[in-house]
Write a protein that holds these residues in place. Structure first.
Motif, PDB file in Angstrom:
ATOM      1  N   LEU A 120      -3.689  -6.634   3.925  1.00  0.00           N
ATOM      2  CA  LEU A 120      -3.038  -6.064   2.748  1.00  0.00           C
ATOM      3  C   LEU A 120      -2.110  -7.048   2.042  1.00  0.00           C
ATOM      4  CD1 LEU A 120      -2.149  -2.557   4.233  1.00  0.00           C
ATOM      5  CD2 LEU A 120      -4.106  -3.142   2.800  1.00  0.00           C
ATOM      6  N   CYS A 121      -1.401  -7.878   2.803  1.00  0.00           N
ATOM      7  CA  CYS A 121      -0.376  -8.747   2.218  1.00  0.00           C
ATOM      8  C   CYS A 121      -0.873 -10.173   2.019  1.00  0.00           C
ATOM      9  CB  CYS A 121       0.876  -8.756   3.099  1.00  0.00           C
ATOM     10  SG  CYS A 121       1.505  -7.106   3.468  1.00  0.00           S
ATOM     11  N   LEU A 173      -8.430   3.230   1.671  1.00  0.00           N
ATOM     12  CA  LEU A 173      -8.627   4.133   2.803  1.00  0.00           C
ATOM     13  C   LEU A 173      -7.289   4.597   3.360  1.00  0.00           C
ATOM     14  CD1 LEU A 173     -10.575   5.444   4.900  1.00  0.00           C
ATOM     15  CD2 LEU A 173     -10.342   3.348   6.246  1.00  0.00           C
ATOM     16  N   LEU A 174      -6.349   3.667   3.498  1.00  0.00           N
ATOM     17  CA  LEU A 174      -5.028   4.029   4.009  1.00  0.00           C
ATOM     18  C   LEU A 174      -4.289   4.948   3.038  1.00  0.00           C
ATOM     19  CD1 LEU A 174      -3.742   0.629   5.461  1.00  0.00           C
ATOM     20  CD2 LEU A 174      -4.265   2.693   6.756  1.00  0.00           C
ATOM     21  N   GLU A 175      -4.399   4.679   1.747  1.00  0.00           N
ATOM     22  CA  GLU A 175      -3.661   5.467   0.764  1.00  0.00           C
ATOM     23  C   GLU A 175      -4.248   6.854   0.588  1.00  0.00           C
ATOM     24  OE1 GLU A 175      -2.212   1.715  -2.063  1.00  0.00           O
ATOM     25  OE2 GLU A 175      -3.853   3.033  -2.708  1.00  0.00           O
ATOM     26  N   ARG A 176      -5.555   7.003   0.815  1.00  0.00           N
ATOM     27  CA  ARG A 176      -6.219   8.263   0.542  1.00  0.00           C
ATOM     28  C   ARG A 176      -5.885   9.340   1.566  1.00  0.00           C
ATOM     29  NH1 ARG A 176     -11.256   6.692   0.932  1.00  0.00           N
ATOM     30  NH2 ARG A 176     -11.259   5.825  -1.177  1.00  0.00           N
ATOM     31  N   HIS A 177      -5.726   8.949   2.817  1.00  0.00           N
ATOM     32  CA  HIS A 177      -5.558   9.932   3.882  1.00  0.00           C
ATOM     33  C   HIS A 177      -4.095  10.017   4.318  1.00  0.00           C
ATOM     34  CE1 HIS A 177      -9.912  10.350   4.292  1.00  0.00           C
ATOM     35  NE2 HIS A 177      -9.997   9.023   4.269  1.00  0.00           N
ATOM     36  N   LYS A 237     -12.601  -7.503  -2.273  1.00  0.00           N
ATOM     37  CA  LYS A 237     -13.250  -6.198  -2.332  1.00  0.00           C
ATOM     38  C   LYS A 237     -13.018  -5.410  -1.055  1.00  0.00           C
ATOM     39  CE  LYS A 237     -17.735  -4.079  -3.323  1.00  0.00           C
ATOM     40  NZ  LYS A 237     -19.162  -4.329  -3.625  1.00  0.00           N
ATOM     41  N   ASN A 238     -13.194  -6.065   0.109  1.00  0.00           N
ATOM     42  CA  ASN A 238     -13.022  -5.364   1.376  1.00  0.00           C
ATOM     43  C   ASN A 238     -11.559  -5.028   1.637  1.00  0.00           C
ATOM     44  OD1 ASN A 238     -15.770  -5.434   1.959  1.00  0.00           O
ATOM     45  ND2 ASN A 238     -15.633  -7.438   2.951  1.00  0.00           N
ATOM     46  N   SER A 239     -10.636  -5.924   1.221  1.00  0.00           N
ATOM     47  CA  SER A 239      -9.214  -5.646   1.392  1.00  0.00           C
ATOM     48  C   SER A 239      -8.818  -4.431   0.574  1.00  0.00           C
ATOM     49  CB  SER A 239      -8.384  -6.857   0.970  1.00  0.00           C
ATOM     50  OG  SER A 239      -8.706  -7.987   1.758  1.00  0.00           O
ATOM     51  N   SER A 240      -9.354  -4.342  -0.634  1.00  0.00           N
ATOM     52  CA  SER A 240      -9.051  -3.197  -1.489  1.00  0.00           C
ATOM     53  C   SER A 240      -9.574  -1.906  -0.867  1.00  0.00           C
ATOM     54  CB  SER A 240      -9.674  -3.417  -2.869  1.00  0.00           C
ATOM     55  OG  SER A 240      -9.397  -2.345  -3.720  1.00  0.00           O
ATOM     56  N   ARG A 241     -10.713  -1.979  -0.217  1.00  0.00           N
ATOM     57  CA  ARG A 241     -11.251  -0.785   0.436  1.00  0.00           C
ATOM     58  C   ARG A 241     -10.351  -0.320   1.572  1.00  0.00           C
ATOM     59  NH1 ARG A 241     -17.739  -2.278   1.021  1.00  0.00           N
ATOM     60  NH2 ARG A 241     -18.272  -2.030  -1.192  1.00  0.00           N
ATOM     61  N   ALA A 259       0.863  -1.184   0.000  1.00  0.00           N
ATOM     62  CA  ALA A 259       0.000   0.000   0.000  1.00  0.00           C
ATOM     63  C   ALA A 259       0.898   1.231   0.000  1.00  0.00           C
ATOM     64  CB  ALA A 259      -0.919   0.010   1.226  1.00  0.00           C
ATOM     65  N   LYS A 260       0.492   2.277  -0.675  1.00  0.00           N
ATOM     66  CA  LYS A 260       1.325   3.472  -0.812  1.00  0.00           C
ATOM     67  C   LYS A 260       1.179   4.340   0.442  1.00  0.00           C
ATOM     68  CE  LYS A 260       0.538   3.412  -5.794  1.00  0.00           C
ATOM     69  NZ  LYS A 260      -0.741   2.682  -5.872  1.00  0.00           N
ATOM     70  N   VAL A 261       1.805   3.901   1.511  1.00  0.00           N
ATOM     71  CA  VAL A 261       1.702   4.612   2.781  1.00  0.00           C
ATOM     72  C   VAL A 261       3.063   5.067   3.299  1.00  0.00           C
ATOM     73  CG1 VAL A 261      -0.416   3.430   3.472  1.00  0.00           C
ATOM     74  CG2 VAL A 261       1.791   2.431   4.073  1.00  0.00           C
ATOM     75  N   SER A 262       4.120   4.815   2.523  1.00  0.00           N
ATOM     76  CA  SER A 262       5.459   5.170   2.979  1.00  0.00           C
ATOM     77  C   SER A 262       5.680   6.671   2.896  1.00  0.00           C
ATOM     78  CB  SER A 262       6.517   4.444   2.143  1.00  0.00           C
ATOM     79  OG  SER A 262       7.810   4.874   2.493  1.00  0.00           O
ATOM     80  N   LEU A 263       6.371   7.215   3.879  1.00  0.00           N
ATOM     81  CA  LEU A 263       6.744   8.622   3.875  1.00  0.00           C
ATOM     82  C   LEU A 263       8.199   8.814   3.474  1.00  0.00           C
ATOM     83  CD1 LEU A 263       4.952   9.875   7.114  1.00  0.00           C
ATOM     84  CD2 LEU A 263       4.238  10.178   4.762  1.00  0.00           C
ATOM     85  N   LEU A 264       8.874   7.728   3.068  1.00  0.00           N
ATOM     86  CA  LEU A 264      10.265   7.847   2.629  1.00  0.00           C
ATOM     87  C   LEU A 264      10.324   8.571   1.294  1.00  0.00           C
ATOM     88  CD1 LEU A 264      11.697   4.310   3.440  1.00  0.00           C
ATOM     89  CD2 LEU A 264      12.077   6.427   4.696  1.00  0.00           C
ATOM     90  N   PRO A 265      11.270   9.504   1.123  1.00  0.00           N
ATOM     91  CA  PRO A 265      11.372  10.229  -0.148  1.00  0.00           C
ATOM     92  C   PRO A 265      12.085   9.399  -1.212  1.00  0.00           C
ATOM     93  CG  PRO A 265      13.028  11.014   1.389  1.00  0.00           C
ATOM     94  CD  PRO A 265      12.199  10.013   2.144  1.00  0.00           C
ATOM     95  N   ASN A 266      12.300  10.023  -2.365  1.00  0.00           N
ATOM     96  CA  ASN A 266      13.000   9.490  -3.553  1.00  0.00           C
ATOM     97  C   ASN A 266      12.661   8.046  -3.899  1.00  0.00           C
ATOM     98  OD1 ASN A 266      14.753   8.003  -1.774  1.00  0.00           O
ATOM     99  ND2 ASN A 266      16.234   9.667  -1.756  1.00  0.00           N
ATOM    100  N   ARG A 267      11.371   7.751  -3.975  1.00  0.00           N
ATOM    101  CA  ARG A 267      10.954   6.425  -4.420  1.00  0.00           C
ATOM    102  C   ARG A 267      11.070   6.339  -5.939  1.00  0.00           C
ATOM    103  NH1 ARG A 267       7.073   7.986  -0.870  1.00  0.00           N
ATOM    104  NH2 ARG A 267       5.547   8.381  -2.512  1.00  0.00           N
ATOM    105  N   GLN A 268      11.365   5.154  -6.445  1.00  0.00           N
ATOM    106  CA  GLN A 268      11.531   4.938  -7.876  1.00  0.00           C
ATOM    107  C   GLN A 268      10.808   3.663  -8.307  1.00  0.00           C
ATOM    108  OE1 GLN A 268      16.003   5.244  -7.462  1.00  0.00           O
ATOM    109  NE2 GLN A 268      15.729   6.114  -9.499  1.00  0.00           N
ATOM    110  N   VAL A 269      10.394   3.644  -9.567  1.00  0.00           N
ATOM    111  CA  VAL A 269       9.807   2.436 -10.125  1.00  0.00           C
ATOM    112  C   VAL A 269      10.824   1.308 -10.107  1.00  0.00           C
ATOM    113  CG1 VAL A 269       8.826   1.419 -12.212  1.00  0.00           C
ATOM    114  CG2 VAL A 269       8.213   3.744 -11.566  1.00  0.00           C
ATOM    115  N   ALA A 270      12.111   1.660 -10.281  1.00  0.00           N
ATOM    116  CA  ALA A 270      13.165   0.649 -10.327  1.00  0.00           C
ATOM    117  C   ALA A 270      13.254  -0.152  -9.034  1.00  0.00           C
ATOM    118  CB  ALA A 270      14.514   1.320 -10.602  1.00  0.00           C
ATOM    119  N   ASP A 271      12.807   0.416  -7.919  1.00  0.00           N
ATOM    120  CA  ASP A 271      12.896  -0.291  -6.644  1.00  0.00           C
ATOM    121  C   ASP A 271      12.063  -1.571  -6.654  1.00  0.00           C
ATOM    122  OD1 ASP A 271      14.458   1.803  -5.833  1.00  0.00           O
ATOM    123  OD2 ASP A 271      12.864   2.834  -4.741  1.00  0.00           O
TER     124      ASP A 271
END
Length: 803
Positions: free
Chosen positions: A450-451, A149-153, A141-145, A114-126
């Motif tokens: 999530l995993c 929710l985590l990614e939005r806020h 469906k519920n897992s995706s929700r 999930a896109k929740v990391s606050l680390l900078p300089n992320r790359q697709v190559a990672d």
């Protein structure tokens, strides 16, 4: 209950897991299970020394009816069964990150799914790193929700980071409290051999002396004596098992009946509030359980499971039953309830010696673990820079941090002298234990959704069942705030503040660099007007940016229009994986045309990786540049057919693609085909890694629908001779320039920054940046010390960051 580093005696451990021994071999598994005793179970195995003493310290009293001692035994049995056995062995140990465990492993897993990391300089190559292991399973469906929710806020991202930092700080607090309570409880056995007037003046000095010796010897490392750790803990477990069996058969063979849950309800019914408050002492029986997960990377799931299920768990149960059997027949002990009163007088001194040795082993493990988790926090930009010393060339992760070591020693001795009894130490340690376990329970619940892509109801049941047990114990510890529990809370608040301020300022500095970087076109256009001179040597410009020219270098060039003949922009970044294979560590590309002799090198490390020292890094970097120059020369002479399955944003015209450069020297003409699903390490035709990356993402979420492409490199046989001759000449010239620059010397160009909050910022931001961060920056190690840069080769560029 802790994040541990590699203990010193594991010299052959990684060989057992990676070489001719099969990880699934029963011989290897049994050997790993034996070796895990000295690392994983040192703290957990010595808990019988102080559990009953802390439980009966004040809140409840041992009576003739034995309802209290039977109730405590029932609580201890079911707590050991539900938390270490069911929660950790059956569930949490499966939430590993490439075989690694601990708080950062869980956070790393969540950040990758999930896109929740606050680390900078992320790359697709990672995502192409082989240890990334991101599985694109069909989400429920519920897992995706939950993920959306985590990614939005963004506030949830910050809350998740603070939760992880809180767990980390409690682990550090455990590193302060465990040595104190362990050694003090072991030495307190002297009270049975001395008068009351004498032992109170002997226990504290002896405990402090042992602690001073323990911390003073840390800088030598423990690899010379580490091989005795497992035998010491094994001897201790056999000792408490034998004593437990002796007490059971000699004093009360019927004590097994107290294992029934009925005695827990009977205990609470009689003792009421006092019984609830006494749970703060009972929970100490699971101190050290977190180590089973934290040290998973050094062993295997089967090894830790076997060691706990068939040795540690039965030994602890027998020890507690034996103590309860003895106390059920002795209600008029002249001393406070202690482990040593149940030890026959003839073997009391040998047991005392083994107990002290076991307590030192358990303390050593948690101290090493504290060093390890601080190093991980530092690598993720969440802790001020400290000096990390590697005490062993053979054992990966054997580190020593001088500043932390002496601070821990001073605080540990202060706790011992200030509290003076196991009651207050137990209250403090118990709260730290349960705080870490609560953090692990919350993070594991997210991993389940999530995993593992399980229904949220499964994660909710896990959270409610184990969370309610841990909250019950946590509340019993929290109620004793004034009786010692204030210490881990105060320490955690202090450390969380430091770590969050440092991380916040680090991200703000990166954003400033990102918005103030200059393009290569600006630098190329600036050259003729300023008359820039190229001086001999290699210039390594360190930056957090993965593209563009950093502001500190542009400032340097405009004030001193000269830079080195070979210029390399180096970005040392952390990837949310435990380790990055050496063959996939370096991403290398050109900055501008080949005649400019400028390159970009991104060096990727995992949160458990050990950073190279300057000499080996400099040599390795030059070797990777050589490989890249050879590869780029062949690529320039090849016909490249790129079949895109969809549109994609191309890279800058002045910055070439970044290429993964492995550790195998380049030789021969490249002729290979890379399908879209092939990992970089799967290509090995003399040149092992050839993943090209065009999409560099700066502070933006990684796109989920990544572009799939097929890349084919093929030499044009008709023009090979003519083009090859010209290309080889250019390649040789470039390599000669590189080797000549290496002989001339290397300069390390680093930014020396001062950060201040911009006008109009809130009071809290000004307080955090202007006072908090700048105070930490002035009083911690500089970047040159962290990178081990020789002073004679250092060139610092002053910069003021207004964030």
């Amino acid at each position: 209950m802790r994040e541990k580093g590699s203990s010193s005696w594991l010299v052959i451990l990684m060989d057992l897991k990676d070489t001719r021994y099969s990880k699934d071999s029963w011989k290897t598994t049994l050997l790993l299970a034996y070796q895990s005793l000295g690392v994983v179970y040192g703290d957990l195995s010595i808990s019988p020394l102080y559990v009953y003493k802390s439980t009966f310290a004040e809140d409840i009293h041992h009576s003739e009816t034995n309802e209290e001692i039977y109730g405590v035994l029932s609580f201890v049995f079911w707590t050991l069964t539900l938390v270490p056995l069911f929660k950790y062995v059956f569930v949490v140990l499966r939430a590993d990150d490439n075989g690694e465990g601990g708080t950062f492993a869980l956070y790393s897993l969540i950040c990758r799914h999930a896109k929740v990391s606050l680390l900078p300089n992320r790359q697709v190559a990672d995502e192409s790193v082989s240890t990334y292991k991101f599985e694109h399973r069909p989400d429920r469906k519920n897992s995706s929700r939950v993920r959306m929710l985590l990614e939005r806020h963004k506030s949830l991202h910050t809350a998740l980071l603070i939760l992880v930092l809180l767990g980390t700080c409690m682990v550090i607090g455990d590193g302060l409290l465990t040595p104190a309570i362990s050694v003090f409880s072991a030495v307190s056995g002297l009270e049975l051999s001395m008068s009351k007037d004498h032992h109170q003046y002997a226990v504290i000095p002896i405990t402090c002396f042992i602690l001073v010796c323990l911390f003073a010897l840390q800088h030598y490392g423990t690899h010379r004596v580490g091989f005795v750790f497992a035998p010491v803990v094994l001897a201790w477990l056999l000792c408490i098992s034998a004593l437990g069996l002796y007490n059971i058969f000699h004093w009360n063979p019927q004590v097994y009946q107290a294992l029934s849950p009925y005695y827990m309800f009977k205990f609470l019914k009689k003792t009421k509030k006092g019984g609830w408050m006494s749970l703060g002492g009972i929970l100490l029986c699971i101190t050290g359980s977190e180590a089973m997960f934290a040290d998973l990377g050094h062993f295997s799931y089967a090894a830790i499971q076997i060691a706990f299920t068939f040795l540690v768990y039965p030994a602890l149960i027998l020890a507690y039953m034996g103590q309860a059997a003895y106390l059920s027949k002795h209600h008029d002990t002249s001393y406070h309830i202690s482990y040593y009163v149940s030890v026959p007088e003839g073997v009391r001194w040998p047991v005392l010696v083994v107990a002290i040795l076991a307590s030192v082993v358990g303390s050593q493990a948690i101290i090493s673990g504290t060093f390890s988790i601080i190093n991980q926090s530092q690598s993720l930009g969440c802790f001020p820079r400290v000096k990390v010393v590697h005490t062993s060339d053979k054992i990966h992760g054997q580190i020593y941090i001088p500043e932390i070591n002496w601070m821990l020693m001073i605080l540990c001795i202060a706790v011992t002298i200030g509290f003076r009894d196991t009651k207050h130490m137990g209250n403090a340690s118990g709260l730290a234990v349960m705080a870490v376990m609560l953090v692990t329970t919350c993070l594991t619940s997210l991993v389940i959704i999530l995993c593992w892509h399980k229904p949220p109801i499964v994660a909710l049941c896990f959270l409610l069942f184990f969370g309610s047990i841990e909250l019950l114990y946590f509340s019993a510890s929290l109620i004793k705030f004034l009786e010692g529990a204030w210490l881990p809370i105060l320490l955690a608040l202090f450390l969380v503040t430091i770590m969050f301020v440092w991380h916040y300022a680090t991200v703000k500095k990166y954003e400033y660099d990102l918005h103030n970087k200059v393009s290569l076109e600006w630098l190329l256009a600036l050259g003729p007007t300023l008359g820039i001179t190229r001086v001999p040597g290699i210039g390594l410009v360190f930056t957090d940016l993965t593209s563009g020219i950093p502001a500190n270098f542009s400032r340097f060039v405009t004030n001193l229009p000269a830079f080195h003949r070979i210029l390399v922009f180096v970005c040392i970044k952390s990837v949310p994986v435990p380790f990055v294979p050496p063959a996939e560590r370096y991403l290398v590309g050109r900055v501008g045309p080949a005649t400019l002799r400028s390159y970009r090198c991104i060096v990727r490390y995992g949160y458990r990786d050990v950073h190279q020292d300057v000499d080996s890094f400099e040599t390795e970097l030059v070797n990777r540049l050589v490989d890249f120059i050879k590869y780029d020369s062949y690529r320039a002479n090849a016909i490249v057919n790129i079949e895109d399955d969809g549109s994609h944003s191309g890279g800058s015209s002045t910055e070439s693609r970044l290429t993964v450069i492995g550790t195998t020297a380049f030789c021969g003409n490249p002729a290979f085909e890379m399908e879209e699903s092939v990992q970089p390490t799967s290509v090995s035709i003399g040149y092992p890694t050839v993943e090209s990356v065009t999409d560099i993402i700066e502070m933006e979420p990684v796109p989920t629908g990544g572009v799939e492409r097929r890349v084919r490199f093929a030499l044009d046989t008709e023009s090979e001779a003519g083009a090859g001759t010209e290309g080889d000449a250019q390649m040789r010239e470039e390599l000669e320039d590189l080797f000549a620059a290496q002989q001339a010397g290397t300069a390390f160009i680093l930014g020396h920054t001062h950060v201040r909050a911009k006008q109009g910022s809130s009071m809290w931001k000004k307080l955090a940046i202007n006072i908090g961060y700048n105070f930490l920056r002035r009083n911690c190690r500089g970047a040159d010390v962290a990178l081990k840069v020789p002073p004679a080769s250092l060139l610092e560029v002053g910069m003021v960051y207004v964030v």
